[in-house]
Design an enzyme around this catalytic site. Structure first.
Site, PDB file in Angstrom:
ATOM      1  N   ASN A   1       0.539  -1.083   0.281  1.00 37.51           N
ATOM      2  CA  ASN A   1       0.211   0.131   0.369  1.00 37.51           C
ATOM      3  C   ASN A   1       1.157   1.006  -0.274  1.00 37.51           C
ATOM      4  O   ASN A   1       2.114   1.153   0.685  1.00 37.51           O
ATOM      5  CB  ASN A   1      -0.845   0.175   0.761  1.00 37.51           C
ATOM      6  CG  ASN A   1      -0.472  -0.498   2.628  1.00 37.51           C
ATOM      7  OD1 ASN A   1       0.791  -0.690   2.358  1.00 37.51           O
ATOM      8  ND2 ASN A   1      -1.072   0.255   3.823  1.00 37.51           N
TER       9      ASN A   1
ATOM     10  N   GLU B   1       0.177   5.309   0.321  1.00 36.45           N
ATOM     11  CA  GLU B   1      -0.547   6.384   1.408  1.00 36.45           C
ATOM     12  C   GLU B   1      -0.658   7.908   0.264  1.00 36.45           C
ATOM     13  O   GLU B   1       1.118   8.006   0.368  1.00 36.45           O
ATOM     14  CB  GLU B   1      -0.587   6.140   2.582  1.00 36.45           C
ATOM     15  CG  GLU B   1      -1.226   4.967   3.010  1.00 36.45           C
ATOM     16  CD  GLU B   1      -1.515   5.198   4.539  1.00 36.45           C
ATOM     17  OE1 GLU B   1      -1.513   5.550   5.095  1.00 36.45           O
ATOM     18  OE2 GLU B   1      -2.295   3.792   5.260  1.00 36.45           O
TER      19      GLU B   1
ATOM     20  N   CYS C   1      -4.288   0.630  -2.779  1.00 38.74           N
ATOM     21  CA  CYS C   1      -3.711  -0.940  -1.332  1.00 38.74           C
ATOM     22  C   CYS C   1      -2.951  -1.397  -2.288  1.00 38.74           C
ATOM     23  O   CYS C   1      -3.062  -1.131  -3.686  1.00 38.74           O
ATOM     24  CB  CYS C   1      -5.333  -1.612  -1.593  1.00 38.74           C
ATOM     25  SG  CYS C   1      -6.455  -0.463  -0.743  1.00 38.74           S
TER      26      CYS C   1
ATOM     27  N   GLU D   1      -3.210  -4.657  -2.635  1.00 33.01           N
ATOM     28  CA  GLU D   1      -3.612  -5.646  -3.867  1.00 33.01           C
ATOM     29  C   GLU D   1      -3.545  -4.802  -5.182  1.00 33.01           C
ATOM     30  O   GLU D   1      -3.226  -5.466  -6.767  1.00 33.01           O
ATOM     31  CB  GLU D   1      -5.073  -5.575  -3.152  1.00 33.01           C
ATOM     32  CG  GLU D   1      -5.192  -7.114  -2.268  1.00 33.01           C
ATOM     33  CD  GLU D   1      -5.504  -6.397  -1.028  1.00 33.01           C
ATOM     34  OE1 GLU D   1      -4.673  -5.128  -0.817  1.00 33.01           O
ATOM     35  OE2 GLU D   1      -5.998  -6.257  -0.253  1.00 33.01           O
TER      36      GLU D   1
ATOM     37  N   CYS E   1      -9.783  -4.850   1.076  1.00 30.15           N
ATOM     38  CA  CYS E   1     -11.251  -4.330   0.602  1.00 30.15           C
ATOM     39  C   CYS E   1     -12.670  -4.247  -0.453  1.00 30.15           C
ATOM     40  O   CYS E   1     -11.694  -5.019  -1.437  1.00 30.15           O
ATOM     41  CB  CYS E   1     -10.829  -2.610   0.561  1.00 30.15           C
ATOM     42  SG  CYS E   1     -10.352  -1.833  -0.900  1.00 30.15           S
TER      43      CYS E   1
ATOM     44  N   CYS F   1     -11.015  -3.170  -3.727  1.00 26.35           N
ATOM     45  CA  CYS F   1     -10.362  -4.263  -4.420  1.00 26.35           C
ATOM     46  C   CYS F   1     -10.701  -6.052  -4.848  1.00 26.35           C
ATOM     47  O   CYS F   1      -9.999  -6.362  -5.936  1.00 26.35           O
ATOM     48  CB  CYS F   1      -8.864  -4.707  -3.330  1.00 26.35           C
ATOM     49  SG  CYS F   1      -7.589  -3.491  -3.130  1.00 26.35           S
TER      50      CYS F   1
HETATM   51  N1  THU Z   1      -5.080  -1.377   2.329  1.00 27.61           N
HETATM   52  C1  THU Z   1      -4.386  -2.251   1.783  1.00 27.61           C
HETATM   53  O1  THU Z   1      -3.049  -1.822   1.440  1.00 27.61           O
HETATM   54  N2  THU Z   1      -5.039  -3.384   1.052  1.00 27.61           N
HETATM   55  C2  THU Z   1      -6.492  -4.309   1.893  1.00 27.61           C
HETATM   56  O2  THU Z   1      -6.768  -5.436   2.567  1.00 27.61           O
HETATM   57  C3  THU Z   1      -6.943  -3.214   3.044  1.00 27.61           C
HETATM   58  C4  THU Z   1      -6.679  -1.870   3.789  1.00 27.61           C
HETATM   59  C5  THU Z   1      -4.409   0.043   3.132  1.00 27.61           C
HETATM   60  C6  THU Z   1      -4.763   1.243   2.847  1.00 27.61           C
HETATM   61  C7  THU Z   1      -4.022   1.767   3.896  1.00 27.61           C
HETATM   62  O3  THU Z   1      -3.366   2.162   3.431  1.00 27.61           O
HETATM   63  C8  THU Z   1      -4.037   0.943   4.916  1.00 27.61           C
HETATM   64  O4  THU Z   1      -4.417  -0.186   4.494  1.00 27.61           O
HETATM   65  C9  THU Z   1      -5.546   1.880   5.776  1.00 27.61           C
HETATM   66  O5  THU Z   1      -6.248   1.000   5.340  1.00 27.61           O
END
Ligand code: THU
Length: 151
Positions: free
Chosen positions: A45, A47, A56, A58, A91, A94
């Site tokens: 991920n 941000e 994310c 994925e 999520c 994704c």
């Molecule tokens: N996140 C992911 O990368 N994958 C997931 O399956 C759930 C959430 C990340 C997005 C964000 O950077 C952090 O987790 C918190 O939501």
């Protein structure tokens, strides 16, 4: 589940998780997507200060693979690694992207305690919307607006 056969994917997901850029949530996620040739495409991920532009792990893995020439249907399995007592599922956004490119993937969720659980994407995203629903009558062909039409 044949855990041994997942070992490379698990290790790849755990390793790429350490590259996550998550200064806001401090929630680090790694994803490892195996294509049908056996190649592993990883993602973490990333941000952003606007929060909403965060992507994310994925989706990074999927888009990296697509940019390297993989296409919808080329994928076999996905491992997702996060540090949560309850295994972290992908999520909703994704899940939709994974369905588009991966179809009914096998998805293994793992955490840093070594716990894991395998799902099929169709269990996580029942009654998915996809291109099959767009195959009705073709929309009318419209030509791009000319400057005079656009004014
Ligand atoms: N996140 C992911 O990368 N994958 C997931 O399956 C759930 C959430 C990340 C997005 C964000 O950077 C952090 O987790 C918190 O939501």
């Amino acid at each position: 589940m044949d855990h041994a056969s997942w070992q490379d994917l698990i290790q790849a997901a755990l390793a790429v998780r350490q590259k996550a850029q998550a200064p806001y949530s401090k929630f680090f996620v790694g994803a490892a997507l195996e294509d049908r040739s056996g190649k592993i495409h990883t993602g973490c991920n990333v941000e952003n200060a606007t929060y909403g532009l965060t992507i994310c792990a994925e989706r990074v893995a999927v888009y990296k693979a697509i940019s390297e020439g993989c296409r919808a249907g080329d994928f076999r399995r996905l491992a997702i690694a996060a540090d949560s007592p309850e295994l972290t599922p992908p999520c909703g956004a994704c899940r939709q992207i994974l369905w588009e490119f991966g179809g009914d993937l096998e998805i293994l969720l793992v955490n840093l305690a070594g716990e894991s659980r395998c799902y099929r994407l169709s269990d996580l995203l029942p009654l998915a919307f996809d291109a099959r629903f767009l195959s009705g009558p073709a929309p009318p062909v419209s030509s791009p607006a000319t400057p005079s039409q656009a004014s």
